[in-house]
Design a protein around this motif. Sequence first.
Motif, PDB file in Angstrom:
ATOM      1  N   THR A 321      -6.279  -0.418   2.084  1.00  0.00           N
ATOM      2  CA  THR A 321      -6.287   0.790   2.926  1.00  0.00           C
ATOM      3  C   THR A 321      -7.653   1.449   2.994  1.00  0.00           C
ATOM      4  O   THR A 321      -7.800   2.480   3.639  1.00  0.00           O
ATOM      5  CB  THR A 321      -5.267   1.810   2.384  1.00  0.00           C
ATOM      6  OG1 THR A 321      -5.620   2.150   1.025  1.00  0.00           O
ATOM      7  CG2 THR A 321      -3.864   1.239   2.398  1.00  0.00           C
ATOM      8  N   LEU A 324      -9.339   2.462   6.365  1.00  0.00           N
ATOM      9  CA  LEU A 324      -8.853   3.606   7.127  1.00  0.00           C
ATOM     10  C   LEU A 324      -9.704   4.854   6.891  1.00  0.00           C
ATOM     11  O   LEU A 324      -9.690   5.771   7.721  1.00  0.00           O
ATOM     12  CB  LEU A 324      -7.405   3.906   6.746  1.00  0.00           C
ATOM     13  CG  LEU A 324      -6.348   2.957   7.332  1.00  0.00           C
ATOM     14  CD1 LEU A 324      -4.990   3.260   6.740  1.00  0.00           C
ATOM     15  CD2 LEU A 324      -6.324   3.046   8.842  1.00  0.00           C
ATOM     16  N   ASP A 344       4.946  -1.502   3.509  1.00  0.00           N
ATOM     17  CA  ASP A 344       3.922  -1.521   4.556  1.00  0.00           C
ATOM     18  C   ASP A 344       4.159  -0.464   5.625  1.00  0.00           C
ATOM     19  O   ASP A 344       3.266  -0.222   6.444  1.00  0.00           O
ATOM     20  CB  ASP A 344       3.871  -2.898   5.226  1.00  0.00           C
ATOM     21  CG  ASP A 344       3.297  -3.951   4.304  1.00  0.00           C
ATOM     22  OD1 ASP A 344       2.746  -3.580   3.255  1.00  0.00           O
ATOM     23  OD2 ASP A 344       3.398  -5.155   4.629  1.00  0.00           O
ATOM     24  N   LEU A 347       1.600   2.483   5.519  1.00  0.00           N
ATOM     25  CA  LEU A 347       0.260   2.114   5.983  1.00  0.00           C
ATOM     26  C   LEU A 347       0.221   1.969   7.498  1.00  0.00           C
ATOM     27  O   LEU A 347      -0.689   2.482   8.165  1.00  0.00           O
ATOM     28  CB  LEU A 347      -0.165   0.803   5.319  1.00  0.00           C
ATOM     29  CG  LEU A 347      -1.438   0.151   5.878  1.00  0.00           C
ATOM     30  CD1 LEU A 347      -2.653   1.036   5.640  1.00  0.00           C
ATOM     31  CD2 LEU A 347      -1.644  -1.227   5.272  1.00  0.00           C
ATOM     32  N   ARG A 350       0.165   5.258   9.215  1.00  0.00           N
ATOM     33  CA  ARG A 350      -1.165   5.881   9.191  1.00  0.00           C
ATOM     34  C   ARG A 350      -2.096   5.230  10.211  1.00  0.00           C
ATOM     35  O   ARG A 350      -2.870   5.916  10.882  1.00  0.00           O
ATOM     36  CB  ARG A 350      -1.762   5.760   7.790  1.00  0.00           C
ATOM     37  CG  ARG A 350      -1.068   6.607   6.727  1.00  0.00           C
ATOM     38  CD  ARG A 350      -1.647   6.301   5.374  1.00  0.00           C
ATOM     39  NE  ARG A 350      -3.099   6.471   5.364  1.00  0.00           N
ATOM     40  CZ  ARG A 350      -3.894   6.062   4.371  1.00  0.00           C
ATOM     41  NH1 ARG A 350      -3.361   5.435   3.329  1.00  0.00           N
ATOM     42  NH2 ARG A 350      -5.192   6.259   4.435  1.00  0.00           N
TER      43      ARG A 350
END
Length: 436
Positions: A321, A324, A344, A347, A350
Motif C-alpha cells: 500500500t 498510495l 483486499d 485497499l 482506498r
Amino acid sequence: MLEALRGLTLRGRALLAAGLTCVVASLLLGLPVLVRFGAVAAALPVITVVLVGRTRYRLGLTRRVSPEIVPAGTPATVSLTVTNDARLSTSVLLLEDQVSYVLGPRPRFTVTGAGRAWRREVSYQVRSDVRGRHVVGPMTVRVCDPLGLVRLGRTFTSTAPLVVTPRVRPLAPHPVGGASAGSGNQRPRSFTSGSAEDVTVRDYRRGDDLRRVHWPSSARTGELMVRREEQPWQQRATVLVDNRAGVHAGRGAASSLEVAVTTAASVAVHLAQRGFAVRLVTARGEEDGIAWHDHVAGTDTRALLEALAVLPTESGSRMATGWLTQPGHDGLVVAVLGALPGEDTGLLRRVRAAAGAGLAVVLDVGTFGPVPPEAATGPEAASLLTAQGWTATTQQAGEPVEQVWDRLAAPGARSARATSAPTAGTTTGTTTGGPA
C-alpha cells in the motif's frame, strides 16, 4: 595431452583396446605376425591424440539477435559469424549453441575444412510462447578428427539477451477519462503573455528557432535557453496487476496470471499510444523505472513491456500500500485482478476513492482451476468492486482481451450504473459501476 586422452571417443577407445589385446595375445600365443597389426591399431589413436592435442585453434564468434525484444509467439533470428584465424586448417568442427528449452531445440552445425582466414555466417530462429528474459549462448565447439577417434570440447563465452514480452492485442479506442497534470486533456497552455519572470524556459536543442532564445535566462545560466511557449497537459493512468500466487490458478501460459499479464500489457500499451503517461503497479508496489515521468507519451512502451516480461509471481498474501501515499495516483486506474480475498476490499476501496476513474478486470479464476479458499471470484468479485464505485467486468479462460475491453470501456458500459446486484444462480460476465 591429458585433455586429448580424455577426449577419446568410443571408437578410439575400442581401437586402442583391440590393438593392445592383439599385441598381448600374439605374444602369449607365439604369433609375432599379429604384433604388427596390434601395434598399428593401438598406435593410431595415440598418434591422433598427439596431433589433435598439439593443434591450436583460433576461432572467433560474433552473435547478433534481431530483434532483441519480441512478443510471445513471434520468432527472433540469431545470426552467427564464425571465423578461423589460425594458420592451419581445422578438422571437423561440431558447433552447438546453448539456448533455453522454451526457445526450442539446440541448433547444431557441422563445419569441415576451415582453412586460414575462413569465415562462415549461419542463422537460425528461436521462438517462445512464454514471456521472460532469456540468454542465447554460449556456443560449444567440439573438435573431431576425420576418423572420429578424438573429440575435444571448447566453449565460447559470448552470449546475447532476448526478451520475450507478453502478447499485446489491439484495443478499440473507447474514450476513457481520468485526472491529469491539469485539466485531463492534451491541451497546450500558452505562455506568451506575462512578464519575463513568468516565462518558462528550457535548454536549447538543435533545430530550435533562434528567435525563441530567452537572453536574460541565457546570460544568467551561461547556456542558451529558449522559451517554452506551450506546455502539454498529460493524462495519467496507473495499471495495477495483482501477481500474487495465492489469487491465481492454472499453470503455464494458460494460467490466470499469464492471462492477467497479457491483459495488463494490452491495456498499458493502448493507453500509452493514446497519450496517457502510464505507470505499472504490482502486488509489491510501484515498479522501479516505470513511473509515468519516465515515459514519452504515445511512444515509449518498451520499459513497460520489459517489466511485464519478467514480472515474477509474488508469494506474499497482502498487496503493498505504500504507493498510495505517493503523489499522482488520482488519475485513471485500471486494475487487473485475480480472486478477491476479503482483506483486499479495504485497499481497493482506498484506490478507487483516490482515483479519478476506476476500471477493473476480474479474472474468473474458477475457469482456470481450483478457486483459492475464502476468496471471491468472477461475478461475485465484480459485484463487490461495483459496490465500491469501480466499473468492473470479468474475464474467463480463453476470452479475448478485445471483448473484455469493449465491455469495460465502451461508453454504454460506463454510463449505466447497476441498480441491483445479480440474483442468485445468475452468471453474468459484466458488472458496471460508477462513471469513468
